[in-house]
Design an enzyme around this catalytic site. Structure first.
Site, mmCIF file in Angstrom:
data_model
loop_
_atom_site.group_PDB
_atom_site.id
_atom_site.type_symbol
_atom_site.label_atom_id
_atom_site.label_comp_id
_atom_site.label_asym_id
_atom_site.label_seq_id
_atom_site.Cartn_x
_atom_site.Cartn_y
_atom_site.Cartn_z
ATOM 1 N N GLY A 83 0.788 -1.226 0.000
ATOM 2 C CA GLY A 83 0.000 0.000 0.000
ATOM 3 C C GLY A 83 0.818 1.272 0.000
ATOM 4 O O GLY A 83 1.824 1.393 -0.707
ATOM 5 N N ASN A 135 3.852 4.962 9.182
ATOM 6 C CA ASN A 135 2.735 4.712 8.290
ATOM 7 C C ASN A 135 1.850 3.550 8.736
ATOM 8 O O ASN A 135 0.660 3.525 8.417
ATOM 9 C CB ASN A 135 3.277 4.421 6.885
ATOM 10 C CG ASN A 135 2.257 3.771 5.984
ATOM 11 O OD1 ASN A 135 1.341 4.421 5.492
ATOM 12 N ND2 ASN A 135 2.396 2.465 5.763
ATOM 13 N N TYR A 170 -11.145 4.488 14.754
ATOM 14 C CA TYR A 170 -10.144 4.916 13.764
ATOM 15 C C TYR A 170 -9.991 6.430 13.771
ATOM 16 O O TYR A 170 -8.869 6.959 13.840
ATOM 17 C CB TYR A 170 -10.564 4.425 12.379
ATOM 18 C CG TYR A 170 -9.580 4.758 11.286
ATOM 19 C CD1 TYR A 170 -8.432 3.981 11.099
ATOM 20 C CD2 TYR A 170 -9.797 5.840 10.435
ATOM 21 C CE1 TYR A 170 -7.527 4.283 10.089
ATOM 22 C CE2 TYR A 170 -8.896 6.143 9.423
ATOM 23 C CZ TYR A 170 -7.771 5.364 9.255
ATOM 24 O OH TYR A 170 -6.874 5.667 8.252
ATOM 25 N N LYS A 187 -6.691 8.851 14.752
ATOM 26 C CA LYS A 187 -6.097 9.781 13.806
ATOM 27 C C LYS A 187 -6.162 11.214 14.325
ATOM 28 O O LYS A 187 -5.237 12.017 14.079
ATOM 29 C CB LYS A 187 -6.771 9.660 12.443
ATOM 30 C CG LYS A 187 -6.543 8.306 11.773
ATOM 31 C CD LYS A 187 -5.056 7.982 11.623
ATOM 32 C CE LYS A 187 -4.821 6.681 10.879
ATOM 33 N NZ LYS A 187 -3.380 6.386 10.700
ATOM 34 N N ILE A 223 -7.678 6.247 -0.493
ATOM 35 C CA ILE A 223 -6.629 5.893 -1.444
ATOM 36 C C ILE A 223 -6.843 4.452 -1.906
ATOM 37 O O ILE A 223 -7.214 3.576 -1.109
ATOM 38 C CB ILE A 223 -5.237 6.030 -0.791
ATOM 39 C CG1 ILE A 223 -5.061 7.438 -0.190
ATOM 40 C CG2 ILE A 223 -4.138 5.726 -1.805
ATOM 41 C CD1 ILE A 223 -5.172 8.574 -1.180
ATOM 42 N N PRO A 262 -4.702 -2.042 -1.290
ATOM 43 C CA PRO A 262 -5.279 -3.389 -1.190
ATOM 44 C C PRO A 262 -6.432 -3.463 -0.197
ATOM 45 O O PRO A 262 -7.391 -4.210 -0.408
ATOM 46 C CB PRO A 262 -4.083 -4.230 -0.740
ATOM 47 C CG PRO A 262 -2.900 -3.519 -1.316
ATOM 48 C CD PRO A 262 -3.233 -2.053 -1.211
#
Length: 255
Positions: free
Chosen positions: A17, A90, A157, A161, A192, A195
């Site tokens: 990714g 990342n 999530y 973030k 984005i 996968p």
């Protein structure tokens, strides 16, 4: 070519990714890239791809949620390369759930990787980069459009973030005020084509169309869109940029 020539870079989640695209891009621009990941097979394949293209790379196993793994990785980098110039935190996982459907167990699992992993990666990168003196270093943390706007079904999530966003500002100010010449910034992608997104939408065209629709540019981003942004923040071109968010989201969060 050569925008990060001679630099030593660590990319977590570098096997696939966005992480893979970033590792490949940094290597093409002259950095030696260390891929930290749990997926050894995919990580070694990425290393092979970089080397066959004339770049330098190696793979180190890394669970970003485990402090002992970070200590081992940083010790290996110091022993073999003597320095660290670029750290890209990342690695992360996605989890879909509202405040009502998210269990405490899942909340803590997402937090341990997405937030604890960034904290540990930043903490130990600073420790090693301080030894570079005036040359300092650049730390790039993976935030998200979900850290800028609320999304009902991304409770855990989005919370991680949002935490990454403010943690990065705190770390950046600490480094700046301490005179380390270490810059710390966020990259905030929209959706984005990775996968993971492909897997989530492969059998659900409506879901794919909904993701596209939230981006005013009319399409999803690709991994190189993010890799180029990370390259900018890793390079000397961004020497006056710290504590910032580079938003690469096709206009998603502008509305």
């Amino acid at each position: 070519m050569g925008r990060v020539s001679g630099k030593i870079a660590l990319v977590t989640g570098g096997a696939m990714g966005i992480g893979k695209a970033t590792a490949v891009r940094l290597a093409k621009e002259g950095a030696k890239v260390i891929l930290g990941d749990l997926n050894a097979e995919a990580g070694q394949a990425t290393v092979k791809e970089i080397e066959e293209a004339g770049g330098k790379a190696c793979f180190l196993p890394l669970n970003v949620a485990k402090e002992e793994d970070w200590k081992k990785v940083m010790a290996a980098i110091k022993q073999h390369d003597g320095r660290l110039d670029i750290a890209v935190n990342n690695a992360g996982i996605a989890y879909e759930g509202t405040v009502e459907t998210t269990s405490l167990e899942d909340w803590r699992r997402v937090e341990s990787i997405n937030l604890d992993g960034v904290f540990l990666g930043t903490k130990y990168a600073i420790e090693l980069m301080k030894e570079n003196g005036k040359e300092g270093g650049s730390i790039i943390n993976m935030c998200s459009s979900s850290g800028l706007v609320g999304i009902p079904n991304l409770t855990a999530y989005g919370a991680t973030k949002g935490g990454v966003k403010m943690f990065t500002k705190s770390a950046a100010l600490h480094c700046a005020r301490s005179g380390y010449n270490i810059r710390v910034n966020n990259v905030c992608p929209g959706y984005i084509w990775t996968p993971l997104v492909e897997e989530l939408t492969r059998t659900n065209k409506d879901a794919y169309d909904r993701l596209v629709a939230v981006h005013p540019l009319g399409h999803l981003g690709d991994t190189d869109d993010i890799a180029y942004g990370i390259l900018y923040l890793a390079s000397h071109e961004s020497k006056f940029v710290t504590a910032s968010e580079l938003v690469i989201d096709g206009g998603y969060t502008a509305e």
